[in-house]
Design an enzyme around this catalytic site. Structure first.
Site, mmCIF file in Angstrom:
data_model
loop_
_atom_site.group_PDB
_atom_site.id
_atom_site.type_symbol
_atom_site.label_atom_id
_atom_site.label_comp_id
_atom_site.label_asym_id
_atom_site.label_seq_id
_atom_site.Cartn_x
_atom_site.Cartn_y
_atom_site.Cartn_z
ATOM 1 N N LYS A 32 0.850 -1.196 0.000
ATOM 2 C CA LYS A 32 0.000 0.000 0.000
ATOM 3 C C LYS A 32 0.881 1.240 0.000
ATOM 4 C CE LYS A 32 -3.710 2.362 2.385
ATOM 5 N NZ LYS A 32 -4.838 2.233 3.301
ATOM 6 N N LYS A 74 -2.083 -1.491 -3.948
ATOM 7 C CA LYS A 74 -2.959 -0.327 -3.912
ATOM 8 C C LYS A 74 -2.152 0.958 -3.949
ATOM 9 C CE LYS A 74 -6.164 1.859 -0.796
ATOM 10 N NZ LYS A 74 -6.425 2.051 0.582
#
Ligand code: PBG
Length: 336
Positions: free
Chosen positions: A202, A256
């Site tokens: 992330k 992400k």
């Protein structure tokens, strides 16, 4: 590859593109409803059930309407929804205790949906940001996001979500040691079958802005998230994070944001061969929508192309605010 194709005019690659059926026969990847996870914003009261201003076409839903969305997901063949609560200001605090309240908005929504639409998987984030007065994913002490005390909060939050019936937990906080801590708490708490889809790679991204508007964490956020989310420059580190989370017990991993990080998706899938997901985040949704709303691109084909790109990169599935839109298109396509 040592193979050399013959030269023109013997070799005419356009033959394989001649018509739709030939193209379909030789296409290397495909998108299906079963690849989609649909993120849904849930709010407490109907006066907040409005469109998110930075995400045209996306509304916050009261629990009853979220149940309706779950029913539609079931009908469309979308296997999983991910619920994100808009937590009211009175429930945000420095100790984030609302995160493990058995009757939190997220837990009530999950209970109701699992009671009425049990066939749809419900995924919940494990992170403190919706509940934190400072908007951070971890506890803040003297201006610092503290790791180890946060882990105990995440364990309590994870247990409360598993007790509410969540099928999949998505630790999205990027604290060190969280996957192991959460897996341990779940197993000890009788939730050995609850899955963990780790937000493993992330990145500290500018593309999360509209999400923070949607859940109301943006206006309270103090500073940025760069001491825990990753530097967008790094893909070796992304692989280390995936390896680490798998070794601590993650069942599935996520990259992400999505579109600007397809190289990371491809690396993760090819290096680890585990269930790999991408999150086409709020800012990606907003970009596609804004360009389409201006008439600069065609929304239908741009969305389907963007989702197919994740499959081509090796992803097993995609979290996308276009899930319902794409599933309707796919159903349409299949019935023709
Ligand atoms: C919270 C969380 C975020 C997103 C999912 N979970 C925001 C953040 O890390 O600030 C972003 C999703 C999106 O932008 O669509 N930990």
């Amino acid at each position: 590859m040592t193979y050399r194709h013959p030269r023109f005019p013997v070799y005419r690659p356009r033959r394989l593109r001649r018509n739709g059926n030939i193209r379909r026969l030789v296409s290397e990847s495909s998108l299906d409803c079963s690849d989609l996870i649909w993120p849904i914003f849930v709010c407490e009261h109907s006066d907040r059930a409005t469109e998110v201003s930075s995400m045209p076409g996306v509304r916050r839903l009261t629990i009853d309407h979220a149940e309706g969305a779950a029913a539609e997901a079931a009908q469309l063949g979308i296997p999983c929804i991910a619920l994100f609560p808009e937590v009211s200001a009175v429930d945000k605090s420095d100790d984030c205790r609302e995160a493990w309240n058995p009757d939190s908005l997220a837990n009530r929504a999950t209970r109701q949906i699992k009671a009425r639409v049990p066939e749809v998987l419900v995924m919940l984030d494990v992170a403190l940001d919706p509940y934190n007065a400072a908007g951070h994913d971890g506890l803040v002490e003297d201006g610092e996001i503290v790791n180890d005390p946060t882990l105990r909060c995440l364990q309590k939050q994870a247990l409360s979500h598993a007790d509410a019936g969540a099928d999949i937990l998505g630790p999205s906080d990027m604290m060190d040691g969280r996957i192991g801590a959460i897996r341990h708490a779940l197993d000890k708490g009788g939730h050995a079958s609850v899955l963990i889809l780790s937000y493993a790679a992330k990145f500290a991204s500018a593309f999360y802005g509209p999400f923070r508007d949607a859940i109301g964490s943006g206006s309270v956020l103090v500073g940025d998230k760069k001491t825990y989310q990753m530097d967008p420059a790094n893909s070796d580190e992304a692989c280390r994070m995936v390896a680490r989370d798998l070794s601590e017990g993650a069942d599935m991993v996520m990259v992400k944001p999505g579109m600007p990080y397809l190289d990371v998706c491809q690396r993760v899938k090819s290096e680890f061969r585990v269930p790999t997901f991408a999150y086409q985040v709020s800012g990606e949704y907003a970009m596609l929508r804004a360009a389409a709303d201006q008439g600069h691109i065609d929304l239908d084909s741009a969305v389907m192309e963007s989702l197919l790109a994740f499959k081509r990169a090796g992803c097993d599935g995609i979290l996308t605010y276009f899930a319902q839109f794409a599933a309707r298109k796919l159903a349409d396509r299949n019935s023709r």
